[in-house]
Design an enzyme around this catalytic site. Structure first.
Site, PDB file in Angstrom:
ATOM      1  N   LYS A  36     -23.534  60.199  12.548  1.00  0.00           N
ATOM      2  CA  LYS A  36     -22.318  61.153  13.027  1.00  0.00           C
ATOM      3  C   LYS A  36     -22.486  62.709  12.442  1.00  0.00           C
ATOM      4  O   LYS A  36     -22.195  63.623  13.066  1.00  0.00           O
ATOM      5  CB  LYS A  36     -21.032  60.451  12.559  1.00  0.00           C
ATOM      6  CG  LYS A  36     -20.888  59.322  13.365  1.00  0.00           C
ATOM      7  CD  LYS A  36     -19.279  58.726  13.559  1.00  0.00           C
ATOM      8  CE  LYS A  36     -18.898  58.314  12.139  1.00  0.00           C
ATOM      9  NZ  LYS A  36     -17.694  57.939  12.332  1.00  0.00           N
ATOM     10  N   LYS A  39      -7.501  55.106  14.786  1.00  0.00           N
ATOM     11  CA  LYS A  39      -6.609  55.118  13.475  1.00  0.00           C
ATOM     12  C   LYS A  39      -6.274  56.904  12.986  1.00  0.00           C
ATOM     13  O   LYS A  39      -5.082  56.981  12.777  1.00  0.00           O
ATOM     14  CB  LYS A  39      -7.148  54.443  12.236  1.00  0.00           C
ATOM     15  CG  LYS A  39      -6.293  54.401  11.092  1.00  0.00           C
ATOM     16  CD  LYS A  39      -7.056  53.670   9.694  1.00  0.00           C
ATOM     17  CE  LYS A  39      -7.373  52.307  10.058  1.00  0.00           C
ATOM     18  NZ  LYS A  39      -7.822  51.469   8.880  1.00  0.00           N
ATOM     19  N   PHE A  80      -6.902  59.316  15.007  1.00  0.00           N
ATOM     20  CA  PHE A  80      -6.780  60.159  16.126  1.00  0.00           C
ATOM     21  C   PHE A  80      -7.559  61.190  16.241  1.00  0.00           C
ATOM     22  O   PHE A  80      -7.396  62.269  16.816  1.00  0.00           O
ATOM     23  CB  PHE A  80      -5.312  60.496  16.287  1.00  0.00           C
ATOM     24  CG  PHE A  80      -4.759  60.327  17.987  1.00  0.00           C
ATOM     25  CD1 PHE A  80      -4.610  59.145  18.371  1.00  0.00           C
ATOM     26  CD2 PHE A  80      -4.587  61.476  18.602  1.00  0.00           C
ATOM     27  CE1 PHE A  80      -4.257  58.977  19.535  1.00  0.00           C
ATOM     28  CE2 PHE A  80      -4.052  61.111  20.037  1.00  0.00           C
ATOM     29  CZ  PHE A  80      -3.917  60.038  20.625  1.00  0.00           C
ATOM     30  N   HIS A 101     -32.795  30.393  30.835  1.00  0.00           N
ATOM     31  CA  HIS A 101     -33.710  30.744  31.731  1.00  0.00           C
ATOM     32  C   HIS A 101     -34.229  32.420  31.396  1.00  0.00           C
ATOM     33  O   HIS A 101     -34.819  32.937  31.949  1.00  0.00           O
ATOM     34  CB  HIS A 101     -33.140  30.820  33.002  1.00  0.00           C
ATOM     35  CG  HIS A 101     -32.641  29.618  33.442  1.00  0.00           C
ATOM     36  ND1 HIS A 101     -33.620  28.804  34.094  1.00  0.00           N
ATOM     37  CD2 HIS A 101     -31.717  28.608  33.276  1.00  0.00           C
ATOM     38  CE1 HIS A 101     -32.905  27.733  34.611  1.00  0.00           C
ATOM     39  NE2 HIS A 101     -31.910  27.704  33.988  1.00  0.00           N
ATOM     40  N   GLU A 142     -22.184  45.020  10.689  1.00  0.00           N
ATOM     41  CA  GLU A 142     -21.661  46.114  10.015  1.00  0.00           C
ATOM     42  C   GLU A 142     -21.123  45.670   8.832  1.00  0.00           C
ATOM     43  O   GLU A 142     -20.979  46.440   7.655  1.00  0.00           O
ATOM     44  CB  GLU A 142     -20.478  46.757  10.922  1.00  0.00           C
ATOM     45  CG  GLU A 142     -20.110  48.039  10.510  1.00  0.00           C
ATOM     46  CD  GLU A 142     -19.126  48.707  11.457  1.00  0.00           C
ATOM     47  OE1 GLU A 142     -19.789  49.482  12.299  1.00  0.00           O
ATOM     48  OE2 GLU A 142     -18.044  48.496  11.535  1.00  0.00           O
TER      49      GLU A 142
END
EC number: 5.3.1.9
Length: 558
Positions: free
Chosen positions: A519, A211, A213, A389, A358
């Site tokens: 971040k 969005k 960039f 399994h 989220e």
């Protein structure tokens, strides 16, 4: 809004739970009500097949379900639903409307944000996507050497990756006439290196999905892809024929070398994890065709209408949400398993890990106080029968109660060997929910061992291990066939389930501040990885980890 635990309906449920929990035995509930399936199931009839929600194998009675519905009403679910559909800014921490429903609003009924109808812009972008898909899929769109596009590479992360990846995998049978699709998300160079190694730059089209960039992982991968591409193309002007953008940042898109004509917009009222219905779904439309993409939107719109107009008592997303509330806030369950018995849905659980965790992985209420109850569950799962399994042992005989959703199509996309494979798959699907519900009593296990001719010594040793308590809750979601329409409806059903739970918990399901802190710290740490000087600016653990990495890199470079 008052705290959930102070809500009179919540207290009523608490009292009932403490008084009657021991009475909730699924075997006895079925024996006591021969019509239990009809009382606790929902048939959704669409023009593209049926969806059956069987929730009869849950630890509920009609009284419990009514109390849960009353709880939803008392928490304002109906009013909150209208605020979302009407374009109010219910994502208040980011001052945004939440209108993924507008992206698939096939009725074109006006939806206003700040007094402006968003539908003309939605339709304009859809038309642009349609035209672009037609040019690429027909071979009209040519690369720098005159070749048509054979491979589409979507570079994005989070909502710009998980949704398109899940849907293109789910709808593979509808992709025969489309280009192959690849998805690169991880900043780990392995992801893009392995992908590029298989591609021909002359016939590759890159979709850069960001969005702003500016998303670090996406732009780093995009720059690497462009560098790889220009090693063959040489001419930077060729980038415009092989790269398109899904973004709102025209300036950054132009700087990258992408023609703004090949930029597909979306809006701040589209949350990342709800964005596959927008231009973010371009890779889906290219792969399966725009007609099928529209069918996906139509299926979601059908579920939107069901969710908006159906009374809560018969409302599929609401019922799923309330059952989740029952297990999380009363039984203390911490996880929820999504178990699709369809290999094409092998990314379905991973997609809703983001969609659910989220959205509802929050401990702060809308009023800014800490919750005094549990919120979003850990969501996980794998396709059947693989999971049988692997981890079903714990679901059957472990110490944790794990509510499960089992999903399956009646019709397979591949009726090989006269449908034998799918018959076995269906039998396993049906057997698992019955086994989890009924279990195996001590008496049944004893008879089984006697029939097997076990010695008295083996008998005593094996008997406790052969007993299954049962009483494990499940939902069964059975649909005619996994078509684009039905897939759209299923995705929207779970989206709205998540929304309803967020309303009841009084949390904002549409922000994701928990993503930010890591971040921020990564930006600080990145330059500290340069050079050989020891780092001392963090706690001893983080310093130790950074310095170990630096020492190892230096040792290997000598």
């Amino acid at each position: 809004m008052a705290a959930l635990t102070q809500n009179p309906q919540f207290k009523k449920l608490q009292t009932w739970y403490h008084e009657h929990r021991s009475d909730l035995n699924l075997r006895r509930l079925f024996e006591g009500d021969k019509d239990r399936f009809n009382h606790f199931s929902l048939n959704l009839n669409t023009n593209h097949g049926r969806i059956l929600l069987d929730y009869s194998k849950n630890l509920v009675t009609e009284a419990v379900m009514q109390m849960l519905v009353d709880l939803a009403k008392s928490r304002g679910v109906e009013a909150a639903r209208e605020r979302m559909f009407n374009g109010e800014k219910i994502n208040f921490t980011e001052d945004r409307a939440v209108l993924h429903v507008a992206l698939r609003n096939r009725s074109n009924t006006p939806i206003l944000v700040d007094g402006k109808d968003v539908m003309p812009e939605v339709n304009r972008v859809l038309e642009k996507m349609k035209s672009f898909c037609k040019r690429v899929r027909s071979g009209e769109w040519k690369g720098y050497s005159g070749k048509s596009i054979t491979d589409v590479i979507n570079i994005g992360i989070g909502g710009s990756d998980l949704g398109p990846l899940m849907v293109t995998e789910a709808l593979k049978p509808y992709s025969a006439e489309g280009p192959r699709v690849w998805f690169v998300s991880n900043i780990d160079g392995t992801h893009i290196a392995k992908t590029l190694a298989t591609l021909n730059p002359e016939s590759s089209l890159f979709i850069i999905a960001s969005k702003t960039f500016t998303t670090q992982e996406t732009i780093t991968n995009a720059e690497t892809a462009k560098e790889w591409f220009l090693q063959s193309a040489k001419d930077p002007s060729a980038v415009a024929k092989h790269f398109v953008a899904l973004s709102t940042n025209t300036t950054k898109v132009k700087e990258f070398g992408i023609d703004p004509q090949n930029m597909f917009e979306f809006w701040d009222w589209v949350g990342g994890r709800y964005s596959l219905w927008s231009a973010i779904g371009l890779s889906i439309a290219l792969h399966v065709g725009f007609d099928n993409f529209e069918q996906l939107l139509s299926g979601a719109h059908w579920m939107d209408q069901h969710f908006r107009t159906t009374p809560l008592e018969k409302n599929a997303p609401v019922l799923l949400a309330l059952l989740g509330i029952w297990y999380i806030n009363f039984f203390g369950c911490e996880t929820h398993a999504m178990l699709p018995y369809d290999q094409y849905l092998h990314r379905f659980a991973a997609y809703f890990q983001q969609g659910d965790m989220e959205s509802n992985g929050k401990y702060i209420t809308k009023s800014g106080t800490r919750v005094d109850h549990q919120t979003g569950p850990i969501v996980w799962g794998e396709p059947g029968t693989n999971g049988q399994h692997a981890f079903y042992q714990l679901i059957h005989q472990g110490t944790k109660m794990i509510p499960c959703d089992f999903l399956i199509p009646v019709q397979t996309q591949h009726p090989i060997r006269k449908g034998l494979h799918h018959k076995i798959l269906l039998a396993n699907f049906l057997a698992q929910t019955e086994a989890l519900m009924k279990g195996k009593s001590t008496e049944e296990a004893r008879k089984e061992l006697q029939a097997a001719g076990k010695s008295p010594e083996d008998f005593e040793k094996l008997l406790p291990h052969k007993v299954f308590e049962g009483n494990r809750p499940t939902n069964s979601i059975v649909f005619t066939k996994l078509t684009p329409f039905i897939l759209g409806a299923l995705i929207a059903m779970y989206e709205h389930k998540i929304f309803v739970q967020g309303v009841i918990w009084d949390i904002n399901s549409f922000d994701q501040w928990g993503v930010e802190l890591g971040k921020q710290l990564a930006k600080k740490i990145e330059p500290e990885l340069d050079g050989s000087s020891p780092v001392t600016s963090h706690d001893s653990s983080t310093n130790g980890l950074i310095n170990f990495i630096k020492q190892e890199r230096e040792a290997r470079s000598q």
